[in-house]
Design an enzyme around this catalytic site. Structure first.
Site, short mmCIF file in Angstrom:
data_model
loop_
_atom_site.label_atom_id
_atom_site.label_comp_id
_atom_site.label_asym_id
_atom_site.label_seq_id
_atom_site.Cartn_x
_atom_site.Cartn_y
_atom_site.Cartn_z
N SER A 135 62.25 2.78 50.24
CA SER A 135 63.08 2.84 49.03
C SER A 135 63.95 1.58 48.95
O SER A 135 63.42 0.47 48.97
CB SER A 135 63.90 4.12 49.03
OG SER A 135 64.49 4.37 47.77
N GLU A 162 55.41 10.10 43.82
CA GLU A 162 56.73 9.58 44.13
C GLU A 162 57.86 10.34 43.42
O GLU A 162 58.88 10.68 43.99
CB GLU A 162 56.81 8.09 43.75
CG GLU A 162 56.00 7.16 44.64
CD GLU A 162 56.71 6.82 45.94
OE1 GLU A 162 57.82 7.34 46.18
OE2 GLU A 162 56.15 6.04 46.73
N HIS A 216 58.11 11.12 47.27
CA HIS A 216 58.90 10.01 47.80
C HIS A 216 59.55 10.40 49.12
O HIS A 216 60.11 11.50 49.25
CB HIS A 216 59.98 9.64 46.78
CG HIS A 216 60.83 8.48 47.18
ND1 HIS A 216 60.34 7.20 47.23
CD2 HIS A 216 62.14 8.40 47.55
CE1 HIS A 216 61.31 6.37 47.61
NE2 HIS A 216 62.41 7.08 47.81
#
Length: 493
Positions: free
Chosen positions: A181, A309, A401
């Site tokens: 991230s 995600e 994610h």
């Protein structure tokens, strides 16, 4: 190796402890606390000391912002610390992994059990985890002080690694940097910063975000923050605000972002307040442009993303299953690359309902396409690129994610691991975790994760599932929509 191992660093001697067969040194300051006269300044080196300093506790977390889970605030201000796990400080030349803790550019701590590196150290790797300034402390644009202070902190930590890692058994010429991230975005940014490139030799990025701001937008964000706090939008003005109070106001502004969509455009639709600024100095351009245009050299790069995600955010925010045609239309109008815009997604997914369209568009815009396009840019720049997509899915979160992080670290029993995989992970999840760990070890050690390089014609991709396969890039429809449209800096609407 003694139960209380000691190492001499450039500044002085530190004493760690032996944990599960590895020498562990925690809370090592690589720069002075960025408070008082040093607040919003570039990182300043730590002064040498006499005697032995204990290095057994993690340093306090930097002020945390954002609506998601965060570390508890601490009154201590020695945020700029790193931690070292080493199989044997008496050896030489071991491969080194430097993990950058920087989720969403707003939250993250090296003490997170999800990123406990014991399994990697057991495999013969020296692991360094780095904390840096985030949120407004690290990325708010202010006159008279450096921009992108979070990136400057990371560079200072990497310089510390170059000077000191040999004392821990690591090889200064065998450094791989990694993150997920915002940490992955930090890795990508460091690829484009000449000052940083000699400090590492390979890179791993999980779910690269396409988040960069123009100075014009960053100035407006700072002015808004300052106005909400009743101070001037300067370093002096914000210095009058306690760090945690400033971090809390960043969180409040994140939650209020829908009211700024007409002025701040795409940034406000993502609920992100601060991110790296294309300042023309430290960060002259986005990493995609720098690599493609020949202003940055390619590198050995392992890059990946998850299939779903956006699912983590829609599930945790309680909005999954509620998206309407208007939501899908807005998502496509805001994020679909031009000139096709929404028509490109409608042609590619003629039978998709609003829920599926929103998930596809947000997954593409936030992480999937920035990751893919970084893989392609690094390949164009002459680097050896290896691409993966995590497709292993759970019922609640899909392949969401951050699911790849506990898999890679082997921490399925951490709080985040249990949230994603349950209290009793399946044998398939355990096997996949072992595969991704070994992928990391092979890449960090030798630059080859175990499948062919990515090329712009074959597009070899490791599809992590049960069983895993190597195939052409699975998200071909999205690749075609985004071809030739790398992430551009967010600017005023």
């Amino acid at each position: 190796m003694p139960g209380h191992p000691r190492v001499r660093t450039e500044q002085g001697i530190i004493e760690g402890r032996l944990l599960r067969g590895n020498a562990v040194f925690r809370g090592i300051s690589y720069a002075q606390p960025p408070v008082g006269a040093l607040r919003f300044a570039a990182p300043v080196p730590v002064a040498p000391w006499d005697g032995v300093r204990p290095a057994v506790e993690f340093g306090p977390p930097p002020p945390q912002s954002g609506p998601g889970p965060k570390a508890d605030p601490s009154p201590a201000t020695d945020w700029l610390t790193l931690n070292v796990w080493t199989p044997d400080p008496a050896t030489t030349g071991l491969p080194v992994l430097v993990w950058l803790c920087c989720g969403g550019y707003m939250a993250g701590t090296a003490a997170d059990p999800m990123t406990d590196p014991t399994a990697l150290a057991d495999a013969g790797i020296v692991v360094v985890s780095v904390q840096c300034r985030m949120g407004a402390e690290g990325f708010a644009l202010l006159d008279g002080v450096p921009s992108n202070r979070g990136l400057l902190d990371q560079i200072a930590a990497l310089e510390w690694v170059q000077r000191n890692i040999a004392s821990f058994g690591g090889g200064p010429t065998r450094v791989t940097i990694a993150g997920t991230s915002g940490g992955a975005g930090s890795v990508a940014a460091l690829l484009a910063i000449p000052r940083a490139r000699s400090l590492f030799h390979r890179a791993i990025t999980h779910s690269v975000p396409g988040l960069h701001c123009t100075p014009a937008l960053a100035e407006k964000v700072t002015a808004t923050l300052a106005n909400r706090l009743g101070v001037t939008p300067t370093a002096q003005g914000l210095s009058a605000v306690a760090p945690q109070r400033l971090a809390d106001e960043v969180t409040a502004l994140c939650l209020d972002m829908p009211s700024y969509r007409e002025r701040w455009g795409r940034l406000a639709h993502l609920g992100i307040v601060v991110c790296p600024v294309i300042d023309g100095e430290l960060l002259a351009d986005t990493p995609w442009a720098a690599l493609t245009d020949g202003r940055a050299e390619g590198i050995d790069l392992l890059v990946g993303h998850t299939r779903d995600e956006f699912r983590l955010f829609s599930a945790t925010m309680g909005v999954r299953g509620t998206f309407t045609d208007d939501d899908a239309r807005t998502a496509m109008e805001v994020f679909a690359p031009r000139p096709d815009g929404p028509d490109g997604y409608r042609r590619a997914h003629p039978d998709a309902g609003p829920e599926e369209l929103v998930e596809i568009v947000y997954s593409d815009a936030t992480f999937r396409m920035p990751s893919l396009l970084l893989a392609e840019a690094n390949t164009v720049a002459g680097g050896s690129t290896f691409l993966f997509e995590l497709c292993y899915a759970t019922e609640q979160f899909g392949a969401c994610h951050s699911m790849d992080v506990p898999l890679a670290f082997g921490t399925l029993d951490s709080p985040t691991g249990r949230l994603l995989f349950g209290d009793r992970p399946t044998s398939d999840a355990v096997a996949l975790s072992h595969e991704l760990q070994q992928t990391w070890v092979r890449f960090i050690t030798a630059g080859q994760p175990g499948w062919p390089r990515y090329s712009t014609d074959q597009r070899a991709t490791r599809v992590l599932a049960t069983p895993s396969t190597t195939a052409p890039y699975p998200e071909e429809k999205s690749r075609r929509i985004w071809h030739g449209h790398p992430p551009a800096p967010f600017t005023l609407a």
